[in-house]
Scaffold this motif. Structure first.
Motif, PDB file in Angstrom:
ATOM      1  N   PRO A   9       0.842  -1.198  -0.121  1.00 44.41           N
ATOM      2  CA  PRO A   9       0.056  -0.008  -0.100  1.00 44.41           C
ATOM      3  C   PRO A   9       0.768   1.311   0.085  1.00 44.41           C
ATOM      4  O   PRO A   9       1.992   1.557   0.794  1.00 44.41           O
ATOM      5  N   VAL A  10       0.305   2.414  -0.483  1.00 39.78           N
ATOM      6  CA  VAL A  10       1.009   3.526  -0.660  1.00 39.78           C
ATOM      7  C   VAL A  10       0.658   4.318   0.536  1.00 39.78           C
ATOM      8  O   VAL A  10      -0.438   4.509   1.139  1.00 39.78           O
ATOM      9  N   PRO A  11       1.513   4.675   1.150  1.00 43.92           N
ATOM     10  CA  PRO A  11       1.429   5.331   2.425  1.00 43.92           C
ATOM     11  C   PRO A  11       0.775   6.954   2.216  1.00 43.92           C
ATOM     12  O   PRO A  11       0.702   7.501   1.253  1.00 43.92           O
ATOM     13  N   SER A  12      -0.369   7.035   3.096  1.00 41.79           N
ATOM     14  CA  SER A  12      -1.348   8.233   2.753  1.00 41.79           C
ATOM     15  C   SER A  12      -0.601   9.335   3.587  1.00 41.79           C
ATOM     16  O   SER A  12       0.094   9.247   4.457  1.00 41.79           O
ATOM     17  N   ALA A  13      -0.950  10.642   3.190  1.00 42.84           N
ATOM     18  CA  ALA A  13      -0.347  11.764   3.656  1.00 42.84           C
ATOM     19  C   ALA A  13      -1.196  12.170   4.854  1.00 42.84           C
ATOM     20  O   ALA A  13      -0.372  12.769   5.821  1.00 42.84           O
ATOM     21  N   GLY A  14      -2.163  11.517   4.911  1.00 41.94           N
ATOM     22  CA  GLY A  14      -2.755  11.892   6.561  1.00 41.94           C
ATOM     23  C   GLY A  14      -3.652  10.823   6.979  1.00 41.94           C
ATOM     24  O   GLY A  14      -3.486   9.712   6.200  1.00 41.94           O
ATOM     25  N   PRO A  15      -4.340  10.920   8.240  1.00 42.93           N
ATOM     26  CA  PRO A  15      -5.294   9.850   8.360  1.00 42.93           C
ATOM     27  C   PRO A  15      -6.314   9.384   7.345  1.00 42.93           C
ATOM     28  O   PRO A  15      -6.801  10.208   6.614  1.00 42.93           O
ATOM     29  N   ASP A  16      -6.841   8.066   7.572  1.00 38.92           N
ATOM     30  CA  ASP A  16      -7.567   7.610   6.611  1.00 38.92           C
ATOM     31  C   ASP A  16      -8.975   7.950   6.731  1.00 38.92           C
ATOM     32  O   ASP A  16      -9.208   8.350   7.926  1.00 38.92           O
ATOM     33  N   ARG A  26     -16.475  12.424  17.556  1.00 34.22           N
ATOM     34  CA  ARG A  26     -15.996  13.040  18.986  1.00 34.22           C
ATOM     35  C   ARG A  26     -16.393  14.684  18.949  1.00 34.22           C
ATOM     36  O   ARG A  26     -15.810  15.459  19.769  1.00 34.22           O
ATOM     37  N   GLY A  27     -16.681  15.115  17.770  1.00 39.04           N
ATOM     38  CA  GLY A  27     -16.940  16.473  17.402  1.00 39.04           C
ATOM     39  C   GLY A  27     -15.782  17.375  17.032  1.00 39.04           C
ATOM     40  O   GLY A  27     -15.885  18.541  16.840  1.00 39.04           O
ATOM     41  N   ASP A  28     -14.740  16.563  16.227  1.00 42.44           N
ATOM     42  CA  ASP A  28     -13.750  17.397  15.255  1.00 42.44           C
ATOM     43  C   ASP A  28     -14.014  18.015  14.176  1.00 42.44           C
ATOM     44  O   ASP A  28     -14.280  17.427  13.306  1.00 42.44           O
ATOM     45  N   GLN A  29     -14.178  19.324  14.167  1.00 38.84           N
ATOM     46  CA  GLN A  29     -14.684  19.923  12.998  1.00 38.84           C
ATOM     47  C   GLN A  29     -13.701  19.922  12.143  1.00 38.84           C
ATOM     48  O   GLN A  29     -13.782  19.894  10.755  1.00 38.84           O
ATOM     49  N   ASP A  30     -12.316  19.904  12.321  1.00 37.96           N
ATOM     50  CA  ASP A  30     -11.396  20.079  11.202  1.00 37.96           C
ATOM     51  C   ASP A  30     -11.009  18.586  10.737  1.00 37.96           C
ATOM     52  O   ASP A  30     -10.996  18.543   9.421  1.00 37.96           O
ATOM     53  N   ALA A  31     -11.335  17.404  11.411  1.00 40.78           N
ATOM     54  CA  ALA A  31     -11.618  16.095  10.735  1.00 40.78           C
ATOM     55  C   ALA A  31     -12.859  16.017   9.882  1.00 40.78           C
ATOM     56  O   ALA A  31     -12.593  15.579   8.713  1.00 40.78           O
ATOM     57  N   PHE A  32     -13.963  16.787  10.134  1.00 33.71           N
ATOM     58  CA  PHE A  32     -15.023  16.766   9.514  1.00 33.71           C
ATOM     59  C   PHE A  32     -14.906  17.689   8.134  1.00 33.71           C
ATOM     60  O   PHE A  32     -15.375  17.169   6.953  1.00 33.71           O
ATOM     61  N   ALA A  33     -14.094  18.659   8.206  1.00 30.86           N
ATOM     62  CA  ALA A  33     -13.692  19.344   6.947  1.00 30.86           C
ATOM     63  C   ALA A  33     -12.805  18.355   5.965  1.00 30.86           C
ATOM     64  O   ALA A  33     -13.174  18.254   4.804  1.00 30.86           O
ATOM     65  N   GLN A  34     -11.895  17.424   6.565  1.00 32.33           N
ATOM     66  CA  GLN A  34     -11.073  16.771   5.699  1.00 32.33           C
ATOM     67  C   GLN A  34     -12.385  15.346   5.061  1.00 32.33           C
ATOM     68  O   GLN A  34     -12.006  15.016   3.879  1.00 32.33           O
ATOM     69  N   VAL A  35     -13.039  15.211   5.921  1.00 35.98           N
ATOM     70  CA  VAL A  35     -14.235  13.903   5.444  1.00 35.98           C
ATOM     71  C   VAL A  35     -14.970  14.652   4.458  1.00 35.98           C
ATOM     72  O   VAL A  35     -15.265  13.946   3.307  1.00 35.98           O
ATOM     73  N   HIS A  36     -15.566  15.632   4.566  1.00 41.95           N
ATOM     74  CA  HIS A  36     -16.155  16.616   3.616  1.00 41.95           C
ATOM     75  C   HIS A  36     -15.633  16.725   2.339  1.00 41.95           C
ATOM     76  O   HIS A  36     -15.992  16.175   1.126  1.00 41.95           O
ATOM     77  N   ASP A  37     -14.228  16.881   2.226  1.00 40.84           N
ATOM     78  CA  ASP A  37     -13.437  16.760   1.044  1.00 40.84           C
ATOM     79  C   ASP A  37     -13.344  15.665   0.354  1.00 40.84           C
ATOM     80  O   ASP A  37     -13.296  15.568  -0.816  1.00 40.84           O
ATOM     81  N   VAL A  64     -26.816  14.638   3.222  1.00 38.59           N
ATOM     82  CA  VAL A  64     -26.050  13.573   3.475  1.00 38.59           C
ATOM     83  C   VAL A  64     -24.770  13.858   4.510  1.00 38.59           C
ATOM     84  O   VAL A  64     -24.605  13.147   5.516  1.00 38.59           O
ATOM     85  N   LEU A  65     -24.127  15.143   4.095  1.00 41.48           N
ATOM     86  CA  LEU A  65     -23.099  15.572   4.861  1.00 41.48           C
ATOM     87  C   LEU A  65     -23.475  16.063   6.196  1.00 41.48           C
ATOM     88  O   LEU A  65     -22.846  15.663   7.061  1.00 41.48           O
ATOM     89  N   VAL A  66     -24.728  16.562   6.341  1.00 47.76           N
ATOM     90  CA  VAL A  66     -25.288  16.978   7.716  1.00 47.76           C
ATOM     91  C   VAL A  66     -25.355  15.566   8.529  1.00 47.76           C
ATOM     92  O   VAL A  66     -25.247  15.443   9.634  1.00 47.76           O
ATOM     93  N   GLU A  67     -25.946  14.463   7.769  1.00 40.65           N
ATOM     94  CA  GLU A  67     -26.274  13.213   8.496  1.00 40.65           C
ATOM     95  C   GLU A  67     -24.968  12.698   8.808  1.00 40.65           C
ATOM     96  O   GLU A  67     -24.993  11.843   9.992  1.00 40.65           O
ATOM     97  N   VAL A  68     -23.848  12.652   8.176  1.00 39.04           N
ATOM     98  CA  VAL A  68     -22.448  12.163   8.542  1.00 39.04           C
ATOM     99  C   VAL A  68     -22.197  12.808   9.880  1.00 39.04           C
ATOM    100  O   VAL A  68     -21.699  12.230  10.600  1.00 39.04           O
ATOM    101  N   TRP A  69     -22.315  14.153   9.687  1.00 38.19           N
ATOM    102  CA  TRP A  69     -21.564  14.832  10.925  1.00 38.19           C
ATOM    103  C   TRP A  69     -22.614  14.262  12.225  1.00 38.19           C
ATOM    104  O   TRP A  69     -21.818  14.219  13.197  1.00 38.19           O
ATOM    105  N   ARG A  70     -23.929  14.150  11.854  1.00 34.58           N
ATOM    106  CA  ARG A  70     -24.574  13.987  13.171  1.00 34.58           C
ATOM    107  C   ARG A  70     -24.558  12.279  13.501  1.00 34.58           C
ATOM    108  O   ARG A  70     -24.638  12.163  15.096  1.00 34.58           O
ATOM    109  N   THR A  71     -24.178  11.628  12.475  1.00 37.73           N
ATOM    110  CA  THR A  71     -24.477   9.988  12.955  1.00 37.73           C
ATOM    111  C   THR A  71     -23.143   9.463  12.739  1.00 37.73           C
ATOM    112  O   THR A  71     -22.946   8.152  13.033  1.00 37.73           O
TER     113      THR A  71
END
Length: 194
Positions: A9-16, A26-37, A64-71
């Motif tokens: 596997p090619v190592p990723s530049a950040g968390p998967d 856990r409510g991490d908004q920065d992580a959600f920004a990455q998930v969103h992208d 769906v994006l709101v649902e991902v954040w909530r659930t």
């Protein structure tokens, strides 16, 4: 020509995505920004294949994006990949939108039919009323002159028995007898059971 060699596997530049969803839970908004992208493009693509309407597709993608954040806390890595979980949410939401639109269209169609359908068949009602009137007229013609006058004054002009007696200058008992006999003949002529 050189053969490509797979070295793992090619190592990723950040968390998967899976790790990011755990952080989002856990409510991490920065992580959600990455998930969103990471998920916005694939979610929009899937939703557009189901809905075909660009505006509704964007709206459902947003939902769906709101649902991902909530659930996000409901995501279970043991049941599948994070992307599959997100795309399953997107597919369900898009199918729900299609069903909702179909149900709404069906309700509107039924409402339109009800608006156009008269509460009763006006033509039939008019014909029946005309036939009944003609039958009553025919039966009235079978009464004696005194009976017909009494019935007409009492039932078509709305006079009381006493008023009919005064108008015809006859005793009240005579009017009552004429009316009783006239109504019996009318009932028999019209075929109405007692």
């Amino acid at each position: 020509m050189k053969e490509a060699v797979y070295i793992g596997p090619v190592p990723s530049a950040g968390p998967d995505l899976q790790d990011l969803l755990v952080q989002v839970a856990r409510g991490d908004q920065d992580a959600f920004a990455q998930v969103h992208d990471a998920i916005c493009g694939p979610v929009l693509g899937l939703v557009r294949t189901v809905l075909r309407d660009p505006a509704q597709s964007e709206e459902v993608t947003q939902e769906v994006l709101v649902e991902v954040w909530r659930t996000a806390p409901r995501f279970q890595p043991s049941r599948g990949s994070a992307m599959n979980w997100v795309l399953t949410l997107a597919h369900h939401r898009a199918v729900d939108r299609v069903r909702s639109a179909e149900a709404s269209a069906a309700r509107e169609h039924r409402a339109a039919l009800l608006d156009r359908t008269p509460a009763f068949d006006e033509v039939t009602e008019q014909v029946e009323t005309r036939l009944e009137r003609e039958q009553v007229r025919r039966c009235l013609r079978t009464l004696s002159e005194l009976q017909r006058e009494s019935v007409t004054l009492a039932y078509y002009r709305g006079l009381t028995y006493r008023e009919v007696a005064e108008l015809l200058s006859v005793p009240l008992g005579t009017v009552k007898t004429r009316l009783r006999d006239g109504l019996i003949r009318m009932r028999d002529c019209l075929g109405v059971s007692a």
